[in-house]
Scaffold this motif. Structure first.
Motif, PDB file in Angstrom:
ATOM      1  N   TRP A   1       0.821  -1.206   0.000  1.00 18.52           N
ATOM      2  CA  TRP A   1       0.000   0.000   0.000  1.00 18.52           C
ATOM      3  C   TRP A   1       0.857   1.260   0.000  1.00 18.52           C
ATOM      4  O   TRP A   1       0.550   2.232  -0.702  1.00 18.52           O
ATOM      5  CB  TRP A   1      -0.907   0.009   1.231  1.00 18.52           C
ATOM      6  CG  TRP A   1      -2.061  -0.939   1.146  1.00 18.52           C
ATOM      7  CD1 TRP A   1      -2.662  -1.404   0.004  1.00 18.52           C
ATOM      8  CD2 TRP A   1      -2.761  -1.539   2.240  1.00 18.52           C
ATOM      9  NE1 TRP A   1      -3.683  -2.251   0.326  1.00 18.52           N
ATOM     10  CE2 TRP A   1      -3.776  -2.356   1.691  1.00 18.52           C
ATOM     11  CE3 TRP A   1      -2.629  -1.476   3.622  1.00 18.52           C
ATOM     12  CZ2 TRP A   1      -4.654  -3.084   2.477  1.00 18.52           C
ATOM     13  CZ3 TRP A   1      -3.506  -2.193   4.412  1.00 18.52           C
ATOM     14  CH2 TRP A   1      -4.502  -2.993   3.848  1.00 18.52           C
ATOM     15  N   ILE A   2       1.928   1.256   0.789  1.00 16.02           N
ATOM     16  CA  ILE A   2       2.797   2.441   0.834  1.00 16.02           C
ATOM     17  C   ILE A   2       3.482   2.660  -0.504  1.00 16.02           C
ATOM     18  O   ILE A   2       3.548   3.788  -1.007  1.00 16.02           O
ATOM     19  CB  ILE A   2       3.832   2.295   1.965  1.00 16.02           C
ATOM     20  CG1 ILE A   2       3.141   2.350   3.329  1.00 16.02           C
ATOM     21  CG2 ILE A   2       4.905   3.381   1.865  1.00 16.02           C
ATOM     22  CD1 ILE A   2       4.064   2.102   4.509  1.00 16.02           C
ATOM     23  N   LEU A   3       3.981   1.580  -1.102  1.00 15.79           N
ATOM     24  CA  LEU A   3       4.680   1.700  -2.384  1.00 15.79           C
ATOM     25  C   LEU A   3       3.739   2.175  -3.481  1.00 15.79           C
ATOM     26  O   LEU A   3       4.022   3.156  -4.190  1.00 15.79           O
ATOM     27  CB  LEU A   3       5.301   0.353  -2.756  1.00 15.79           C
ATOM     28  CG  LEU A   3       6.066   0.306  -4.086  1.00 15.79           C
ATOM     29  CD1 LEU A   3       7.256   1.258  -4.041  1.00 15.79           C
ATOM     30  CD2 LEU A   3       6.530  -1.112  -4.394  1.00 15.79           C
ATOM     31  N   LEU A   4       2.595   1.489  -3.627  1.00 13.47           N
ATOM     32  CA  LEU A   4       1.656   1.855  -4.694  1.00 13.47           C
ATOM     33  C   LEU A   4       0.995   3.198  -4.403  1.00 13.47           C
ATOM     34  O   LEU A   4       0.790   3.999  -5.319  1.00 13.47           O
ATOM     35  CB  LEU A   4       0.603   0.760  -4.854  1.00 13.47           C
ATOM     36  CG  LEU A   4       1.104  -0.596  -5.349  1.00 13.47           C
ATOM     37  CD1 LEU A   4      -0.033  -1.611  -5.419  1.00 13.47           C
ATOM     38  CD2 LEU A   4       1.753  -0.453  -6.727  1.00 13.47           C
ATOM     39  N   GLY A   5       0.670   3.440  -3.124  1.00  9.00           N
ATOM     40  CA  GLY A   5       0.068   4.728  -2.782  1.00  9.00           C
ATOM     41  C   GLY A   5       1.012   5.887  -3.060  1.00  9.00           C
ATOM     42  O   GLY A   5       0.590   6.956  -3.520  1.00  9.00           O
TER      43      GLY A   5
ATOM     44  N   VAL B   1       2.521  10.605  -6.276  1.00  7.89           N
ATOM     45  CA  VAL B   1       3.454  11.392  -7.090  1.00  7.89           C
ATOM     46  C   VAL B   1       2.818  11.741  -8.438  1.00  7.89           C
ATOM     47  O   VAL B   1       2.889  12.893  -8.898  1.00  7.89           O
ATOM     48  CB  VAL B   1       4.777  10.631  -7.292  1.00  7.89           C
ATOM     49  CG1 VAL B   1       5.631  11.315  -8.357  1.00  7.89           C
ATOM     50  CG2 VAL B   1       5.547  10.539  -5.979  1.00  7.89           C
ATOM     51  N   LEU B   2       2.176  10.759  -9.067  1.00  6.95           N
ATOM     52  CA  LEU B   2       1.545  11.005 -10.369  1.00  6.95           C
ATOM     53  C   LEU B   2       0.391  11.993 -10.246  1.00  6.95           C
ATOM     54  O   LEU B   2       0.255  12.915 -11.061  1.00  6.95           O
ATOM     55  CB  LEU B   2       1.059   9.687 -10.966  1.00  6.95           C
ATOM     56  CG  LEU B   2       2.155   8.677 -11.365  1.00  6.95           C
ATOM     57  CD1 LEU B   2       1.537   7.356 -11.792  1.00  6.95           C
ATOM     58  CD2 LEU B   2       3.024   9.252 -12.480  1.00  6.95           C
TER      59      LEU B   2
ATOM     60  N   VAL C   1      -5.428   3.094   3.882  1.00  6.30           N
ATOM     61  CA  VAL C   1      -3.981   3.330   3.865  1.00  6.30           C
ATOM     62  C   VAL C   1      -3.497   3.845   2.508  1.00  6.30           C
ATOM     63  O   VAL C   1      -2.811   4.879   2.452  1.00  6.30           O
ATOM     64  CB  VAL C   1      -3.208   2.071   4.290  1.00  6.30           C
ATOM     65  CG1 VAL C   1      -1.701   2.297   4.149  1.00  6.30           C
ATOM     66  CG2 VAL C   1      -3.544   1.705   5.729  1.00  6.30           C
ATOM     67  N   PRO C   2      -3.818   3.170   1.380  1.00  7.89           N
ATOM     68  CA  PRO C   2      -3.346   3.721   0.107  1.00  7.89           C
ATOM     69  C   PRO C   2      -3.910   5.104  -0.195  1.00  7.89           C
ATOM     70  O   PRO C   2      -3.222   5.946  -0.786  1.00  7.89           O
ATOM     71  CB  PRO C   2      -3.805   2.689  -0.927  1.00  7.89           C
ATOM     72  CG  PRO C   2      -4.849   1.879  -0.268  1.00  7.89           C
ATOM     73  CD  PRO C   2      -4.509   1.883   1.194  1.00  7.89           C
ATOM     74  N   ALA C   3      -5.155   5.368   0.235  1.00  7.90           N
ATOM     75  CA  ALA C   3      -5.728   6.696   0.007  1.00  7.90           C
ATOM     76  C   ALA C   3      -4.993   7.753   0.813  1.00  7.90           C
ATOM     77  O   ALA C   3      -4.709   8.854   0.312  1.00  7.90           O
ATOM     78  CB  ALA C   3      -7.218   6.694   0.371  1.00  7.90           C
TER      79      ALA C   3
ATOM     80  N   ALA D   1      -1.503   8.249  -0.792  1.00  6.54           N
ATOM     81  CA  ALA D   1      -1.600   8.954  -2.071  1.00  6.54           C
ATOM     82  C   ALA D   1      -1.938  10.418  -1.878  1.00  6.54           C
ATOM     83  O   ALA D   1      -1.383  11.301  -2.553  1.00  6.54           O
ATOM     84  CB  ALA D   1      -2.654   8.280  -2.964  1.00  6.54           C
ATOM     85  N   SER D   2      -2.838  10.719  -0.942  1.00  6.85           N
ATOM     86  CA  SER D   2      -3.247  12.105  -0.732  1.00  6.85           C
ATOM     87  C   SER D   2      -2.115  12.932  -0.112  1.00  6.85           C
ATOM     88  O   SER D   2      -1.849  14.063  -0.548  1.00  6.85           O
ATOM     89  CB  SER D   2      -4.478  12.148   0.169  1.00  6.85           C
ATOM     90  OG  SER D   2      -5.054  13.434   0.179  1.00  6.85           O
ATOM     91  N   VAL D   3      -1.438  12.366   0.883  1.00 10.15           N
ATOM     92  CA  VAL D   3      -0.340  13.094   1.528  1.00 10.15           C
ATOM     93  C   VAL D   3       0.822  13.289   0.556  1.00 10.15           C
ATOM     94  O   VAL D   3       1.367  14.402   0.419  1.00 10.15           O
ATOM     95  CB  VAL D   3       0.130  12.344   2.793  1.00 10.15           C
ATOM     96  CG1 VAL D   3       1.419  12.959   3.331  1.00 10.15           C
ATOM     97  CG2 VAL D   3      -0.960  12.373   3.861  1.00 10.15           C
ATOM     98  N   ILE D   4       1.221  12.222  -0.131  1.00  3.78           N
ATOM     99  CA  ILE D   4       2.324  12.327  -1.094  1.00  3.78           C
ATOM    100  C   ILE D   4       1.936  13.229  -2.264  1.00  3.78           C
ATOM    101  O   ILE D   4       2.756  14.004  -2.775  1.00  3.78           O
ATOM    102  CB  ILE D   4       2.741  10.938  -1.605  1.00  3.78           C
ATOM    103  CG1 ILE D   4       3.281  10.079  -0.457  1.00  3.78           C
ATOM    104  CG2 ILE D   4       3.779  11.042  -2.710  1.00  3.78           C
ATOM    105  CD1 ILE D   4       4.531  10.626   0.196  1.00  3.78           C
ATOM    106  N   GLY D   5       0.681  13.151  -2.688  1.00  4.09           N
ATOM    107  CA  GLY D   5       0.216  14.015  -3.773  1.00  4.09           C
ATOM    108  C   GLY D   5       0.317  15.478  -3.406  1.00  4.09           C
ATOM    109  O   GLY D   5       0.793  16.309  -4.191  1.00  4.09           O
TER     110      GLY D   5
END
Length: 430
Positions: free
Chosen positions: A13-17, A22-23, A179-181, A184-188
């Motif tokens: 989840w961390i890797l894919l999220g 980033v994208l 977790v992935p959401a 993704a939101s924080v990294i985004g």
């Protein structure tokens, strides 16, 4: 699930999220940069607004030929998450990006959340299919793509996380994608900021203690929000349905919609209601002489723009409607203007999208902790009072807002066509 399996799932989840974040963050950064330039171009050369009908004709012609598979927009994303449909075409991302930017260049009243969500979902689904992930992981990543797009485009990563989980099913949080959401939101958001993109700053909400009188005032406030929300949803859907019945061709509908927007622009004599309208949103927080009719004008401009088929989202225009309405109600009810504007900003979109938790958190991220108890109360009340309506008709309903359990998941679009299916009675029940 063993401890090792939980660690493996968390790592995935961390890797894919992070990849999704980033994208989505990079896509939002490009989008916001283009929107800023589009707005500057229009405000510096307002004569360009006269060509909105022609722009609508061209955009509609392109979408009619290349965008049939993606024309459902956010509703396509919701349907795909639920029905495990075919891959969302990657071309959704550039097409909705370009279409939204052009809508803003020529003066259409639209937002940015729809574009960010659709870009995030289409890019994420492309990644999911390239990596050949399971159906369950694909579903989780689509929710993460929605969260990453929403969180990064508004600079509200926690609200983006909850929005990605809340808007799929009315009245239920999809915790399996939490977790992935969140990642993704924080990294985004971090990616968008790292690329030099800033976000609008609003005046902080004042600390106002809850009292019995204020609770009654918030009830009146929420009823007004629900009424305005219902008007916006019904008007937008009515314009769309009537337009499709009278003018089957999308380019024609967008041409005529553009003409109406230009006519409204000249009638009101100001450009305040074109585009995002961010300066007017900020003004609503501090101007005691803010025009009382501003929320209604922005509602009509936006309903015509989106109902005609122009690209963009509803969030920022509804922020405008909510903040303007909140300014007026605050003056009538004796509530501090900045608090009323902040609560209205969040509550109108919360009721329109059936996401009271996400928008309550968003208000806190934008305006500070003192707004939280007030905005939660109004968002929840407005959500209940607005009924089974949504700007996203594909949202699933498991239980009615009144508590009635349905026999099967039902889309809100089905509720407008047929009565909701009742749950079967248990044996021995009267």
């Amino acid at each position: 699930m063993t401890g090792r399996e939980r660690l493996a799932a968390l790592g995935q989840w961390i890797l894919l999220g992070s990849l999704v974040g980033v994208l989505c963050g990079a896509a939002s950064a490009l989008f916001l940069w283009l929107l800023e330039r589009a707005t500057a171009l229009r405000t510096g050369h307002e004569v360009i607004v006269y060509t909105l009908p022609l722009a609508g004709l061209v955009i509609g012609w392109i979408y009619e030929r290349l965008g049939q598979s993606i024309k459902a927009g956010n509703n396509l994303v919701i349907d795909t998450i639920h029905d495990e449909g075919p891959e969302i075409p990657l071309r959704m991302a550039p097409m909705v990006l370009i279409g939204t930017v052009l809508t803003h260049v020529f003066g259409g009243s639209a937002g940015r959340e729809g574009t960010a969500v659709q870009m995030g979902a289409s890019i994420t689904d492309w990644v999911s299919h390239r990596l050949r992930v399971s159906k369950q992981v694909r579903r989780q990543l689509l929710a993460a793509g929605v969260a990453g797009g929403f969180g990064s485009v508004f600079g509200t990563p926690i609200a983006g996380t909850v929005f990605g989980l809340e808007f799929i099913v009315l009245g239920r949080i999809e915790y399996d994608a939490l977790v992935p959401a969140l990642v993704a939101s924080v990294i985004g958001d971090m990616t968008t900021r790292a690329l030099g993109i800033g976000h609008t700053h609003y005046p902080p909400a004042p600390h106002v203690p809850l009292t019995p009188v204020l609770l009654l005032e918030w009830l009146v406030f929420a009823a007004a929000v629900a009424l305005v929300t219902t008007t916006f949803i019904e008007l937008t859907h009515a314009i769309k349905k009537r337009g499709e019945a009278l003018f089957p061709r999308l380019p024609v509908r967008m041409l005529l919609g553009g003409l109406v927007v230009v006519g409204l622009w000249k009638l009101v004599g100001t450009s305040d209601y074109l585009g995002l309208g961010v300066p007017m949103i900020v003004r609503a927080f501090e101007d005691p002489s803010f025009p009382a009719h501003a929320f209604a004008l922005k509602l009509v401009f936006t309903a015509v723009t989106l109902g005609a088929g122009f690209l963009g989202g509803e969030v920022t225009p509804l922020f405008f409607v909510g903040a303007a309405l909140g300014n007026v109600l605050a003056r009538l009810l004796g509530i501090p203007i900045e608090l009323g504007a902040g609560v209205g900003l969040a509550a109108v979109f919360a009721a329109s999208s059936n996401t009271p938790l996400a928008l309550s958190i968003m208000a806190m991220e934008l305006l500070g902790a003192p707004v939280f108890p007030h905005v939660v109360i109004v968002c929840v009340l407005a959500y209940l009072l607005s009924g089974h309506r949504s700007i996203y008709p594909a949202q699933r309903l498991l239980n009615g807002k009144g508590g009635a359990r349905l026999a099967r998941p039902t889309t809100l679009r089905e509720l407008t066509a047929t009565p909701p299916p009742a749950a079967p009675k248990k044996e021995g029940a009267p």
